[in-house]
Design an enzyme around this catalytic site. Structure first.
Site, PDB file in Angstrom:
ATOM      1  N   GLY A 149      -4.882  -1.802   4.950  1.00 42.71           N
ATOM      2  CA  GLY A 149      -4.130  -2.960   4.455  1.00 42.71           C
ATOM      3  C   GLY A 149      -4.839  -4.274   4.736  1.00 42.71           C
ATOM      4  O   GLY A 149      -4.953  -5.146   3.876  1.00 42.71           O
ATOM      5  N   ARG A 150      -5.370  -4.419   5.954  1.00 39.67           N
ATOM      6  CA  ARG A 150      -6.002  -5.694   6.334  1.00 39.67           C
ATOM      7  C   ARG A 150      -7.405  -5.834   5.760  1.00 39.67           C
ATOM      8  O   ARG A 150      -8.076  -6.841   6.006  1.00 39.67           O
ATOM      9  CB  ARG A 150      -5.999  -5.839   7.854  1.00 39.67           C
ATOM     10  CG  ARG A 150      -6.574  -4.665   8.610  1.00 39.67           C
ATOM     11  CD  ARG A 150      -6.241  -4.731  10.094  1.00 39.67           C
ATOM     12  NE  ARG A 150      -6.719  -3.585  10.850  1.00 39.67           N
ATOM     13  CZ  ARG A 150      -6.053  -2.445  11.014  1.00 39.67           C
ATOM     14  NH1 ARG A 150      -4.873  -2.282  10.438  1.00 39.67           N
ATOM     15  NH2 ARG A 150      -6.548  -1.462  11.730  1.00 39.67           N
TER      16      ARG A 150
ATOM     17  N   LYS B 289       0.846  -1.205   0.000  1.00 41.52           N
ATOM     18  CA  LYS B 289       0.000   0.000   0.000  1.00 41.52           C
ATOM     19  C   LYS B 289       0.878   1.250   0.000  1.00 41.52           C
ATOM     20  O   LYS B 289       0.693   2.154  -0.794  1.00 41.52           O
ATOM     21  CB  LYS B 289      -0.914  -0.036   1.227  1.00 41.52           C
ATOM     22  CG  LYS B 289      -1.793   1.178   1.348  1.00 41.52           C
ATOM     23  CD  LYS B 289      -2.774   1.045   2.506  1.00 41.52           C
ATOM     24  CE  LYS B 289      -3.459   2.389   2.733  1.00 41.52           C
ATOM     25  NZ  LYS B 289      -4.410   2.363   3.839  1.00 41.52           N
TER      26      LYS B 289
ATOM     27  N   HIS C  50      -6.551 -33.062  17.582  1.00 39.72           N
ATOM     28  CA  HIS C  50      -5.526 -33.998  18.071  1.00 39.72           C
ATOM     29  C   HIS C  50      -4.331 -33.246  18.623  1.00 39.72           C
ATOM     30  O   HIS C  50      -3.247 -33.808  18.750  1.00 39.72           O
ATOM     31  CB  HIS C  50      -5.132 -34.948  16.940  1.00 39.72           C
ATOM     32  CG  HIS C  50      -6.304 -35.755  16.480  1.00 39.72           C
ATOM     33  ND1 HIS C  50      -6.682 -36.932  17.078  1.00 39.72           N
ATOM     34  CD2 HIS C  50      -7.240 -35.498  15.522  1.00 39.72           C
ATOM     35  CE1 HIS C  50      -7.773 -37.397  16.483  1.00 39.72           C
ATOM     36  NE2 HIS C  50      -8.136 -36.535  15.539  1.00 39.72           N
TER      37      HIS C  50
ATOM     38  N   GLU D  74      10.488  -4.688   4.635  1.00 40.56           N
ATOM     39  CA  GLU D  74      10.539  -6.103   4.250  1.00 40.56           C
ATOM     40  C   GLU D  74      10.228  -6.267   2.763  1.00 40.56           C
ATOM     41  O   GLU D  74      10.924  -6.966   2.029  1.00 40.56           O
ATOM     42  CB  GLU D  74       9.518  -6.921   5.057  1.00 40.56           C
ATOM     43  CG  GLU D  74       9.827  -7.064   6.526  1.00 40.56           C
ATOM     44  CD  GLU D  74       9.191  -5.972   7.379  1.00 40.56           C
ATOM     45  OE1 GLU D  74       9.005  -4.842   6.869  1.00 40.56           O
ATOM     46  OE2 GLU D  74       8.881  -6.248   8.543  1.00 40.56           O
TER      47      GLU D  74
HETATM   48  O1  F6P Z   1       3.074  -3.253   9.834  1.00 40.77           O
HETATM   49  C1  F6P Z   1       1.719  -3.237   9.673  1.00 40.77           C
HETATM   50  C2  F6P Z   1       1.294  -2.829   8.294  1.00 40.77           C
HETATM   51  O2  F6P Z   1       1.268  -1.451   8.193  1.00 40.77           O
HETATM   52  C3  F6P Z   1      -0.058  -3.439   7.974  1.00 40.77           C
HETATM   53  O3  F6P Z   1      -1.115  -2.692   8.441  1.00 40.77           O
HETATM   54  C4  F6P Z   1      -0.001  -3.554   6.497  1.00 40.77           C
HETATM   55  O4  F6P Z   1      -0.952  -4.454   6.007  1.00 40.77           O
HETATM   56  C5  F6P Z   1       1.424  -4.038   6.321  1.00 40.77           C
HETATM   57  O5  F6P Z   1       2.163  -3.323   7.297  1.00 40.77           O
HETATM   58  C6  F6P Z   1       2.015  -3.837   4.955  1.00 40.77           C
HETATM   59  O6  F6P Z   1       1.990  -2.500   4.550  1.00 40.77           O
HETATM   60  P1  F6P Z   1       2.185  -2.110   3.035  1.00 40.77           P
HETATM   61  O7  F6P Z   1       1.097  -2.714   2.245  1.00 40.77           O
HETATM   62  O8  F6P Z   1       2.152  -0.610   3.013  1.00 40.77           O
HETATM   63  O9  F6P Z   1       3.527  -2.632   2.590  1.00 40.77           O
END
Ligand code: F6P
Length: 541
Positions: free
Chosen positions: A268-269, A208, A385, A214
């Site tokens: 995002g979620r 987003k 289980h 990452e």
């Molecule tokens: O670290 C949390 C967050 O901001 C989430 O809310 C989001 O879905 C995720 O990181 C990834 O963010 P982006 O889509 O901006 O890379």
């Protein structure tokens, strides 16, 4: 919207009394006194049947919970969300994931723009692109068709896509390979690419913000992997981006003609049905994606229009509040009895816990009650289980959602009836247990009797649907989205920000150079962090 503090709301106080009255009651008694309860405490919408009769509630409890939701302004908040008001107060944003699934031809004006028209413009581009990739018309650098699609993203830019791909794998193009790289741990990227040829691989970089460390780290490695095998000029044919930030996409080196946008009013979620779902659309095809959107929309309409007392997400949300606030339940288990839904609990963890893991009210005061529960789960029957023992006989109250289907997509002998019998048996065992007298009557040795007694009185919701389709998946996700919303409104919190994850990100950025530095860095953290960094440096060198 000014709201009375939760503990001062009339219905809250009445619910406290209710809780006191129910404390000594058992589901065995409630069913004995009211044999029709299992047929009455149910609700149905959009292909989902909810049996909530095995909850620690009476009709009066449900009436009071509806009163609490009403007193909390649920209907007004819901209407404000659907109208595009800035209900995400800490970020001053509208919250409009519901617009992502509004049918073409409808319109919703927000801040002077028709957001539904914007949504369908992007959906149109996604359809065209997905069609080209699926048909082989979109060629890689060497002229070969794309056979592998790798979504690179994290959090909402990963969990939705990977959950939806796994859930809808039955409907996916089996000649293509879909992978999902999220973790900055290089193992994730290396394992995802080790057996793939770059000239048949397309990366969808989903972020987003296009600023997530990452994802940018993985995207940079992906670009090096492609460029290393095919040259820099191959990037244009092997990378597309999904983002709200065109500038950063261009800076990264992806042509914005190959970018699919969305908007800051999609959290995002809450984004798996936006362009973030591009990998889903390539996997299952545009028509199935449309079906998924229709399922979302059907549940949205149910949430928007059904009376609160018969409204599935409202019922489920209110029950979460009931257990969290009055029974001190800390967690909710979600157990889908369908192997295709194996990533659904992980998806729900972000949806529920990033949304409702808050300790201040909308106006910034500290809450003096429990908010979001810990959500967790595994597909049935595997969980039975492993950890179900604690749910059945442990000391913690764990409300559980059991999700079952009338039909399997992969019929094989009597597997499905065996699977489904467990949905009903677990709900039954959790509710009614096994009394001391029953255990004794089985001839159990006296010293073993206490060990075999099952107290029961453990609450469950059972959700039943016909079969797992794209449409049903949309319905199911929307159900939980609106349940989260319902909880957030009652708790008077902002379910749509996530400031809590920021501090860790900032600190990690400060620590990276201290780990990488050739010289011994001057460390100015607390003594524990300093010592851990020194130990890490000695381990890595
Ligand atoms: O670290 C949390 C967050 O901001 C989430 O809310 C989001 O879905 C995720 O990181 C990834 O963010 P982006 O889509 O901006 O890379």
């Amino acid at each position: 919207m000014a709201v009375t503090p939760l503990r001062e709301r009339k219905a809250w106080q009445a619910l406290q009394q209710q809780h006191g009255q129910l404390a000594g009651r058992h589901l065995r008694e409630l069913f004995a006194e009211d044999p029709q309860r299992g047929e009455r405490l149910v609700a149905e919408a959009a292909g989902l049947y909810l049996d909530y009769s095995k909850n620690l509630v009476t009709d009066e409890t449900m009436r009071l919970l509806v009163e609490l939701a009403t007193e909390s302004g649920l209907a007004e908040h819901r209407d404000a969300m659907f109208a595009g008001q800035h209900i995400n107060v800490s970020e001053d944003r509208a919250v409009l994931h519901v617009a992502l699934r509004m049918p073409a031809g409808t319109s919703l004006m927000v801040d002077g723009e028709d957001v539904v028209a914007q949504v369908h413009e992007v959906l149109g581009r996604m359809r065209e692109f997905a069609g080209r990739v699926r048909s082989g018309d979109w060629k890689g650098q060497t002229g070969k068709r794309i056979r592998n699609v790798i979504n690179v993203g994290i959090g909402g830019s990963d969990l939705g896509p990977v959950m939806a791909y796994e859930a809808l794998r039955y409907y996916s193009d089996r000649d293509m390979t879909f992978r999902f790289v999220s973790n900055v741990d290089s193992t994730d990227f290396v394992e995802a690419t080790r057996d793939l040829a770059a000239d048949e691989t397309l990366f969808i970089i989903s972020s987003k913000t296009f600023g997530t460390l990452e994802t940018l780290t993985n995207a940079t490695s992906a670009r090096a992997w492609v460029a290393g095998q095919l040259g820099e000029e191959a990037v244009a044919k092997h990378f597309v981006a999904v983002s709200t930030n065109a500038e950063r996409v261009a800076e990264f080196g992806i042509d914005t003609a190959n970018m699919f946008g969305f908007w800051d009013w999609v959290g995002g979620r809450y984004s798996m049905d936006s362009a973030i779902g591009l990998s889903t659309m390539v996997a299952i095809g545009p028509d199935n994606f449309d079906e998924m959107l229709a399922g979302f929309h059907e549940m949205d309409e149910h949430f928007r229009t059904a009376p609160l007392a018969a409204n599935l997400p409202v019922l489920m949300g209110m029950l979460c509040v009931w257990y969290g606030c009055f029974f001190d339940a800390q967690t909710v288990g979600v157990m889908p009895y369908d192997q295709y839904l194996k990533r659904f609990p992980a998806y729900l963890q972000q949806l529920t816990m990033e949304s409702n893991g808050k300790h201040v009210t909308l106006s910034g005061g500290q809450v003096d009650y429990q908010t979001g529960a810990v959500f967790w789960g595994e597909p049935g029957t595997n969980g039975q289980h492993s950890f179900y023992q604690l749910i059945h006989q442990g000391t913690k109250l764990i409300p559980v959602d059991l999700i079952g289907f009338g039909k399997t997509l992969n019929p094989l002998r009597d597997h499905h009836d065996i699977l489904s019998s467990n949905v009903f048996a677990q709900a039954q065992a959790l509710a009614f247990g096994k009394t001391e007298a029953e255990v004794r009557a089985e001839g159990t040795p006296e010293n073993v009797v206490p060990h075999r007694v099952m107290q029961g009185n453990r609450p469950t919701n059972v959700l039943l649907a016909e079969v797992l389709t794209p449409r049903l998946l949309g319905t199911l996700v929307a159900l939980y989205e609106h349940s989260v919303f319902t909880q957030g409104v009652i708790w008077d919190i902002d379910s749509f920000d996530q400031w809590g994850v920021e501090l860790g990100k900032v600190l990690a950025k400060q620590i990276v150079p201290e780990l990488e530095s050739k010289q011994e860095p001057a460390l100015a953290h607390d003594s524990s962090t300093n010592a851990l960094i020194r130990r890490y440096r000695s381990l890595k060198n």
